[in-house]
Design an enzyme around this catalytic site. Sequence first.
Site, PDB file in Angstrom:
ATOM      1  N   CYS A  33       0.672  -1.457   0.219  1.00 58.53           N
ATOM      2  CA  CYS A  33      -0.162   0.118  -0.198  1.00 58.53           C
ATOM      3  C   CYS A  33       0.432   1.879   0.156  1.00 58.53           C
ATOM      4  CB  CYS A  33      -0.893  -0.295   1.461  1.00 58.53           C
ATOM      5  SG  CYS A  33      -0.111  -0.067   3.263  1.00 58.53           S
ATOM      6  N   ASP A  35       2.509   2.395   2.779  1.00 61.33           N
ATOM      7  CA  ASP A  35       2.690   3.726   3.523  1.00 61.33           C
ATOM      8  C   ASP A  35       3.697   3.027   4.574  1.00 61.33           C
ATOM      9  OD1 ASP A  35      -0.065   4.014   3.146  1.00 61.33           O
ATOM     10  OD2 ASP A  35      -1.554   3.061   4.393  1.00 61.33           O
ATOM     11  N   CYS A  59      -2.152   5.506   5.552  1.00 61.26           N
ATOM     12  CA  CYS A  59      -3.762   5.193   5.714  1.00 61.26           C
ATOM     13  C   CYS A  59      -4.040   5.139   7.643  1.00 61.26           C
ATOM     14  CB  CYS A  59      -4.502   4.015   5.483  1.00 61.26           C
ATOM     15  SG  CYS A  59      -4.627   3.007   6.939  1.00 61.26           S
ATOM     16  N   CYS A 103      -3.165  -3.374   8.922  1.00 67.11           N
ATOM     17  CA  CYS A 103      -2.233  -1.799   8.907  1.00 67.11           C
ATOM     18  C   CYS A 103      -1.636  -1.698  10.300  1.00 67.11           C
ATOM     19  CB  CYS A 103      -3.628  -0.967   8.775  1.00 67.11           C
ATOM     20  SG  CYS A 103      -4.731  -0.787   7.422  1.00 67.11           S
TER      21      CYS A 103
HETATM   22 FE1  FES Z   1      -1.892   0.536   4.650  1.00 63.99          FE
HETATM   23 FE2  FES Z   1      -3.201   0.567   6.121  1.00 63.99          FE
HETATM   24  S1  FES Z   1      -3.490   0.165   4.280  1.00 63.99           S
HETATM   25  S2  FES Z   1      -1.709   0.711   6.346  1.00 63.99           S
END
Ligand code: FES
Length: 147
Positions: A33, A35, A59, A103
């Site tokens: 993602c 992140d 997120c 996450c």
């Molecule tokens: Fe990447 Fe939540 S979508 S940490």
Amino acid sequence: MYSEKVMDHFQNPRNVGEIENASGVGTVGNAKCGDIMRMYLDIDENGVIRDCKFKTFGCGAAVATSSMATELVKGKTVQEALQVTNKAVMDALDGLPPVKVHCSLLAEEAIHAALWDYAKKHGIKIEGLQKPKSDIHEGEEEDEEEY
Ligand code: FES
């Protein structure tokens, strides 16, 4: 679908920021993602976590779990901080929707990475602490096949 606690920690995250000359710093990402989370720990001479701050580029669930994780590790010893798993963080937040469970792994791994950095700098070994991954997505496919 998000609990009140998740919304609260997402909208008013605790302990956001950096610690200068931190005892340990850990950065973990999820390539899937994109992140990223960085965790800073200030640990006193008795191995107690005096302060903890984080920065998350990610997120809402990642922000809420990092915020709660910093609250949970503060005041704990480095050994006790290992008990702050993603499950413990999720429980403290009254749960996360299933698609957001991954996450919460960022927070656990970032704490481990910061503890690993601390242990390395001080030449000590923290019982039960494994070398953290820098990308939590690593090896995920293999895990998924087991289900
Ligand atoms: Fe990447 Fe939540 S979508 S940490």
